[in-house]
Write an enzyme that holds these catalytic residues in place. Structure first.
Site, short mmCIF file in Angstrom:
data_model
loop_
_atom_site.label_atom_id
_atom_site.label_comp_id
_atom_site.label_asym_id
_atom_site.label_seq_id
_atom_site.Cartn_x
_atom_site.Cartn_y
_atom_site.Cartn_z
CG ASP A 1 73.43 54.01 -3.39
OD1 ASP A 1 73.21 55.23 -3.40
OD2 ASP A 1 72.57 53.17 -3.09
CD GLU B 1 63.07 62.32 -2.34
OE1 GLU B 1 61.99 62.08 -1.75
OE2 GLU B 1 63.92 61.44 -2.56
N1 UDP Z 1 72.91 56.46 4.41
C1 UDP Z 1 73.32 56.92 5.66
N2 UDP Z 1 73.01 56.19 6.78
C2 UDP Z 1 72.29 55.03 6.73
C3 UDP Z 1 71.86 54.57 5.46
C4 UDP Z 1 72.17 55.32 4.33
O1 UDP Z 1 73.99 57.94 5.72
O2 UDP Z 1 72.03 54.43 7.79
C5 UDP Z 1 73.25 57.22 3.20
C6 UDP Z 1 73.78 56.35 2.06
O3 UDP Z 1 75.18 56.23 2.14
C7 UDP Z 1 73.32 57.11 0.83
C8 UDP Z 1 72.04 57.79 1.29
O4 UDP Z 1 72.09 57.82 2.70
O5 UDP Z 1 74.25 58.08 0.41
C9 UDP Z 1 70.78 57.02 0.84
O6 UDP Z 1 70.84 55.72 1.31
P1 UDP Z 1 70.54 54.45 0.36
O7 UDP Z 1 71.35 54.57 -0.86
O8 UDP Z 1 70.68 53.22 1.18
O9 UDP Z 1 69.01 54.72 0.06
P2 UDP Z 1 68.16 54.33 -1.22
O10 UDP Z 1 69.02 54.34 -2.42
O11 UDP Z 1 67.64 52.98 -0.93
O12 UDP Z 1 67.10 55.37 -1.26
MN MN Z 2 70.88 54.54 -2.90
#
Ligand code: UDP
Ligand code: MN
Length: 333
Positions: free
Chosen positions: A194, A279
């Site tokens: 995203d 990280e």
């Molecule tokens: N993601 C995943 N499984 C989940 C939720 C998220 O594989 O149940 C993936 C999502 O597609 C993204 C990454 O993990 O590529 C980080 O997730 P997200 O963007 O929701 O996290 P944030 O931006 O809030 O840290």
């Molecule tokens: Mn994200």
């Protein structure tokens, strides 16, 4: 008067000569000639060109089917993207794939949070024009965010990034010796589906020796978070929250050399890590702050943004579905 006459004569003469020339040319065109020799040469040239064309067509076909990697001296960038099924998944992956198409020598490792690969991701990758690998691993239920949980409760994508690392290590050891240099020079980047990526970012990370770092925009409740550089070295981190974490940087803010991944086979993301420590759980075993390689003009340029996609509202869809009038479920969105 005399002058006028003369000019007129000249024009008339000129007209006549041109007309005669034209008539002669037309007559020549219509005439038969003994052109057999001429024709033979022409035929030979045509069949030679046909042969050349066929050879070229075969060559193109062959290179298409074997998908022979282009010979290049650029280090490969392996981009690992965790992804999961939801309404916006296709849109996210489409946007990413079309960014990556502009990056030379990029290999996209897409890891689905699913118990088996999905057709949606398979087809999207097949049509993307990218070099890619499709993997999958389901996040165990106890580690997954549940509906209504606050988004910070559990780290997301940890299992998937680890699956990407596992594949890289397997591929790395299988090809050692064979494409040794190519593997050792390669770079690994964890790109969530995203975020928003500038093409410049990939050229910044391409020659990473150990771990390279740069700022990330719109993250951590800040305009940006960033390593702070002094004398070419990272001395601390600009962040709004717990700056004393081992590595207070977002997933999008660093890349690591494949060499480091291969020489530290136990370095993985800890899916049980406390919020904000995911990280660090990967980086702290393989690098120190002093060794970080600052990029993007000594960490003064924002080349990646931690954008988050709004969940689309389905109020009207739900209402129509109740009346049996919902959008056709066979149309992939
Ligand atoms: N993601 C995943 N499984 C989940 C939720 C998220 O594989 O149940 C993936 C999502 O597609 C993204 C990454 O993990 O590529 C980080 O997730 P997200 O963007 O929701 O996290 P944030 O931006 O809030 O840290
Ligand atoms: Mn994200």
């Amino acid at each position: 008067m005399r002058l006028k006459l003369k000019l007129k004569t000249v024009f008339v003469l000129y007209f006549m000569v041109s007309l005669l020339g034209l008539v002669y040319a037309l007559m020549q065109l219509g005439q038969r000639c003994d052109c057999t020799e001429h024709d033979i040469i022409k035929d030979r040239t045509i069949s030679r060109l046909r042969g050349d064309l066929q050879k070229l067509q075969e060559e193109v076909k062959r290179s298409d089917t074997t998908k022979a990697p282009k010979k290049t001296h650029l280090p490969t960038i392996y981009v690992i993207t965790p992804t999961y099924a939801r309404l916006v998944q296709k849109a996210e992956l489409m946007r990413l794939s079309q960014t990556f198409l502009h990056v030379p020598q990029l290999h996209w490792v897409v890891v689905e949070d699913a118990d088996q690969p999905t057709a949606l991701v398979r087809n999207l990758l097949a049509e993307s024009g990218l070099t890619y690998t499709q993997l999958h691993i389901l996040t165990p239920k106890d580690r997954k965010l549940q509906e209504g949980d606050p988004s910070w409760l559990k780290p997301r994508g940890a299992e998937q990034r680890n699956e990407g690392l596992r594949w890289l290590r397997e591929m790395g050891s299988a090809s050692r010796g064979q494409h040794g240099a190519a593997v050792e020079n390669a770079v690994v980047y964890f790109a969530d589906d995203d975020n928003t990526y500038s093409l410049k970012l990939f050229e910044e990370m391409r020659y990473t020796q150990g771990v390279s770092v740069w700022p990330v925009g719109l993250v951590g409740g800040m305009r940006f978070e960033s390593p702070v550089v002094d004398g070419g070295k990272v001395i601390r981190f600009h962040t709004g929250w717990r700056p004393n974490r081992p590595f207070p940087i977002d997933m999008a803010g660093f890349a690591v050399s494949l060499h480091l991944v291969l020489t530290n086979p136990d370095a993985v993301f800890d899916g049980d890590a406390q919020m904000g420590f995911l990280e660090s759980s990967f980086l702290q075993g393989i690098i120190t702050m002093e060794e970080l390689e600052p990029k993007a003009d000594m960490c003064t340029k924002i080349l990646v943004w931690h954008t988050r996609t709004e969940k689309p509202k389905m109020k009207r869809e739900d209402a129509l579905q109740k009346q049996g009038l919902g959008s056709d479920p066979n149309v992939e969105v």
